[in-house]
Scaffold this active site. Structure first.
Site, PDB file in Angstrom:
ATOM      1  N   HIS A  16       0.855  -1.206   0.000  1.00 39.20           N
ATOM      2  CA  HIS A  16       0.000   0.000   0.000  1.00 39.20           C
ATOM      3  C   HIS A  16       0.887   1.252   0.000  1.00 39.20           C
ATOM      4  CE1 HIS A  16      -3.909   2.067   1.369  1.00 39.20           C
ATOM      5  NE2 HIS A  16      -3.033   3.030   1.139  1.00 39.20           N
ATOM      6  N   HIS A  18       1.412   5.396  -1.700  1.00 37.11           N
ATOM      7  CA  HIS A  18       1.019   6.563  -2.507  1.00 37.11           C
ATOM      8  C   HIS A  18       2.287   7.181  -3.086  1.00 37.11           C
ATOM      9  CE1 HIS A  18      -3.117   6.614  -0.918  1.00 37.11           C
ATOM     10  NE2 HIS A  18      -2.549   6.134   0.169  1.00 37.11           N
ATOM     11  N   LEU A  19       2.413   7.143  -4.399  1.00 32.93           N
ATOM     12  CA  LEU A  19       3.611   7.717  -5.046  1.00 32.93           C
ATOM     13  C   LEU A  19       3.349   9.088  -5.636  1.00 32.93           C
ATOM     14  CD1 LEU A  19       5.305   4.745  -6.959  1.00 32.93           C
ATOM     15  CD2 LEU A  19       5.956   5.762  -4.771  1.00 32.93           C
ATOM     16  N   ARG A  20       2.070   9.494  -5.702  1.00 35.05           N
ATOM     17  CA  ARG A  20       1.706  10.787  -6.321  1.00 35.05           C
ATOM     18  C   ARG A  20       2.136  10.827  -7.790  1.00 35.05           C
ATOM     19  NH1 ARG A  20      -1.429  10.838  -1.988  1.00 35.05           N
ATOM     20  NH2 ARG A  20      -0.521  11.747  -0.126  1.00 35.05           N
ATOM     21  N   ASN A  44      -5.237   7.176  -6.139  1.00 32.53           N
ATOM     22  CA  ASN A  44      -5.960   8.416  -5.784  1.00 32.53           C
ATOM     23  C   ASN A  44      -5.196   9.664  -6.227  1.00 32.53           C
ATOM     24  OD1 ASN A  44      -4.012   7.983  -3.740  1.00 32.53           O
ATOM     25  ND2 ASN A  44      -5.187   9.141  -2.236  1.00 32.53           N
ATOM     26  N   LYS A 102      -9.341  -0.706  -6.098  1.00 30.33           N
ATOM     27  CA  LYS A 102      -9.426  -0.034  -4.804  1.00 30.33           C
ATOM     28  C   LYS A 102     -10.790   0.596  -4.590  1.00 30.33           C
ATOM     29  CE  LYS A 102      -8.026   2.017  -1.050  1.00 30.33           C
ATOM     30  NZ  LYS A 102      -6.871   2.079  -0.170  1.00 30.33           N
ATOM     31  N   HIS A 139     -10.695   0.747   1.543  1.00 33.16           N
ATOM     32  CA  HIS A 139     -10.515   1.766   2.584  1.00 33.16           C
ATOM     33  C   HIS A 139     -11.755   1.652   3.462  1.00 33.16           C
ATOM     34  CE1 HIS A 139      -9.003   5.731   4.155  1.00 33.16           C
ATOM     35  NE2 HIS A 139     -10.198   5.628   4.719  1.00 33.16           N
ATOM     36  N   HIS A 177      -4.919  -0.877   5.803  1.00 29.61           N
ATOM     37  CA  HIS A 177      -4.469  -0.092   6.957  1.00 29.61           C
ATOM     38  C   HIS A 177      -5.433  -0.159   8.135  1.00 29.61           C
ATOM     39  CE1 HIS A 177      -7.105   2.639   4.834  1.00 29.61           C
ATOM     40  NE2 HIS A 177      -6.188   3.074   3.998  1.00 29.61           N
ATOM     41  N   LEU A 222      -5.329   9.018   7.857  1.00 28.34           N
ATOM     42  CA  LEU A 222      -6.623   8.327   7.829  1.00 28.34           C
ATOM     43  C   LEU A 222      -6.413   6.875   7.423  1.00 28.34           C
ATOM     44  CD1 LEU A 222      -8.848  11.085   6.222  1.00 28.34           C
ATOM     45  CD2 LEU A 222      -9.004  10.191   8.563  1.00 28.34           C
ATOM     46  N   ASP A 250       1.219   2.488   3.651  1.00 20.67           N
ATOM     47  CA  ASP A 250       0.372   3.666   3.424  1.00 20.67           C
ATOM     48  C   ASP A 250       1.217   4.943   3.443  1.00 20.67           C
ATOM     49  OD1 ASP A 250      -1.883   5.095   2.824  1.00 20.67           O
ATOM     50  OD2 ASP A 250      -2.676   5.100   4.860  1.00 20.67           O
ATOM     51  N   HIS A 254       2.997  14.465   1.775  1.00 18.32           N
ATOM     52  CA  HIS A 254       2.378  15.784   1.568  1.00 18.32           C
ATOM     53  C   HIS A 254       3.447  16.820   1.889  1.00 18.32           C
ATOM     54  CE1 HIS A 254      -1.855  14.486   1.267  1.00 18.32           C
ATOM     55  NE2 HIS A 254      -1.576  13.601   2.199  1.00 18.32           N
ATOM     56  N   ALA A 266      -4.268  14.636   5.604  1.00 20.56           N
ATOM     57  CA  ALA A 266      -4.020  13.351   6.256  1.00 20.56           C
ATOM     58  C   ALA A 266      -2.945  12.599   5.484  1.00 20.56           C
ATOM     59  CB  ALA A 266      -5.303  12.534   6.269  1.00 20.56           C
TER      60      ALA A 266
HETATM   61  C1  NCD Z   1      -3.730   9.041   2.036  1.00 19.83           C
HETATM   62  C2  NCD Z   1      -3.247  10.097   1.040  1.00 19.83           C
HETATM   63  O1  NCD Z   1      -2.730  11.126   1.474  1.00 19.83           O
HETATM   64  O2  NCD Z   1      -3.398   9.866  -0.164  1.00 19.83           O
HETATM   65  N1  NCD Z   1      -3.755   9.615   3.343  1.00 19.83           N
HETATM   66  C3  NCD Z   1      -3.723   8.940   4.507  1.00 19.83           C
HETATM   67  O3  NCD Z   1      -3.861   9.566   5.573  1.00 19.83           O
HETATM   68  N2  NCD Z   1      -3.531   7.635   4.550  1.00 19.83           N
HETATM   69  C4  NCD Z   1      -5.033   8.509   1.616  1.00 19.83           C
HETATM   70  C5  NCD Z   1      -5.447   7.233   2.319  1.00 19.83           C
HETATM   71  O4  NCD Z   1      -4.851   6.189   2.134  1.00 19.83           O
HETATM   72  O5  NCD Z   1      -6.432   7.289   3.063  1.00 19.83           O
HETATM   73 ZN    ZN Z   2      -3.451   4.998   1.587  1.00 19.94          ZN
END
Ligand code: NCD
Ligand code: ZN
Length: 347
Positions: A16, A18-20, A44, A102, A139, A177, A222, A250, A254, A266
């Site tokens: 899990h 997030h690479l943006r 996302n 997802k 999620h 998560h 989150l 996860d 940011h 988050a």
């Molecule tokens: C994630 C994000 O910033 O994309 N944020 C987080 O708090 N985990 C989104 C997510 O997985 O809920």
């Molecule tokens: Zn996530």
């Protein structure tokens, strides 16, 4: 006492991440690629990657952003919406573009406004996924504003997930998560088709961390961290040796100004020291012998993918995590900033 000073395990994967995209992708991808052989990439983005074509183009951008010589494999996911086409999802899976799909309940978290408003609408997609053996990643939080934020995961189990598991008894589901003892009890009580990922931060701290001496935006993610009893249940599950639990950081970068704000985002950026962070927990629990299963075996076995053959070494030593890291022309504060993490992955 466990006197292990060096630990060699099969190379791990992160289920899990997030690479943006764009400059942020270029800044963060190497942190994940140096620790993990493969990672499940969250869709996302803004706009979200909702089709096989969009996921395939995103995968190309990830490949292009990887450091020279990296053998990292991004495993792409389909962002489900109310209007997802079952044929596109199935074709994407069969073509090897999608590893999973997802489910974000609409507005549950960052960039989830296009998520699913009613799981009932998704039934044709889920039935097809069940037939072809494609995992559903969930999620697991309701979004109703009248439900207390700390109860949203437990209520999701009662209102949505338990019915879904009953209606789709063979659908592979990863409860992502997890943060509560109720989630652990639920997953333990399901068949082998239901598993869960656990983040390092939910193993390290409880909800007090968000308010320790003032508001701490870098401990906000989150699903939000819960009470201590829940953290202890997650630790027990992670070190249990059960094949239902596996590593999913996860990691969610940011920029510092987006976190340190009147309405902070988050997400916790834990990619730079992810494996070390989990090693700390398993060490504290005297369960270092269980780290390999959690980090490197249970995930691929659940997804039906081969285990990695190469190995990595973790050494016990003083490592101070930087206060912040340069990224995309800005800065990101990593998980454990300024702390001694006690382990180092050898390269
Ligand atoms: C994630 C994000 O910033 O994309 N944020 C987080 O708090 N985990 C989104 C997510 O997985 O809920
Ligand atoms: Zn996530």
């Amino acid at each position: 006492m466990n006197a292990v000073d060096q630990l060699e395990i099969r190379r791990p994967d992160d289920w899990h991440v997030h690479l943006r995209d764009g400059e942020m992708l270029k800044s963060v991808v190497a942190y994940t690629a140096r620790q993990f052989a493969r990672a499940i990439i969250m869709p996302n983005l803004s706009p979200p990657a909702t089709t096989a074509a969009a996921a395939s183009a995103y995968r190309d951008r990830i490949w292009a952003a990887l450091p020279e010589g990296s053998d990292f494999t991004p495993l792409m996911t389909c962002y489900l919406t109310d209007s997802t086409d079952p044929d596109d999802v199935a074709q994407g899976f069969e073509d090897g573009v999608f590893a999973a799909a997802k489910l974000y309940p609409a507005n549950a978290t960052t960039n989830s406004a296009h998520g699913v408003t009613d799981v009932a609408r998704l039934m044709p997609v889920l039935e097809r996924m069940q037939t072809i053996g494609m995992p559903l990643l969930v999620h697991g939080e309701v979004t109703d504003s009248d439900i207390d934020i700390f109860d949203r995961e437990a209520v999701f189990i009662d209102r949505i997930l338990s019915g879904l598991v009953q209606d789709m008894p063979d659908l592979k589901i990863v409860f992502e998560h997890i943060t509560t003892s109720q989630a652990v009890e639920f997953v333990d009580g399901c068949g082998a088709n239901v598993a869960a990922t656990i983040t390092p931060h939910h193993l390290h701290f409880n909800r007090n961390a968000i308010f320790a001496g003032g508001i701490r935006p870098h401990a906000y993610c989150l699903p939000v961290a819960k009470r201590e009893q829940h953290r202890l249940a997650l630790r027990k599950a992670a070190i249990s040796g059960s094949p239902k639990y596996f590593l999913g950081t996860d990691t969610a970068p940011h920029e510092v100004h987006a976190k340190e704000s009147a309405c902070g985002c988050a997400g916790i950026f834990n990619a730079p020291f992810a494996l070390e962070s989990y090693a700390m927990v398993f060490d504290e629990e005297n369960a270092l012998d269980r780290l390999e299963g959690f980090a490197s075996e249970h995930g691929p076995n659940f997804y039906g993918l081969p285990l990695n053959e190469d190995r990595v070494v973790l050494r016990r030593q003083t490592v101070i995590v930087p206060d912040d890291l340069e990224a995309a022309g800005s800065r990101i504060v990593p998980f454990h900033a300024g702390e001694d993490i006690g382990w180092q992955l050898q390269f």
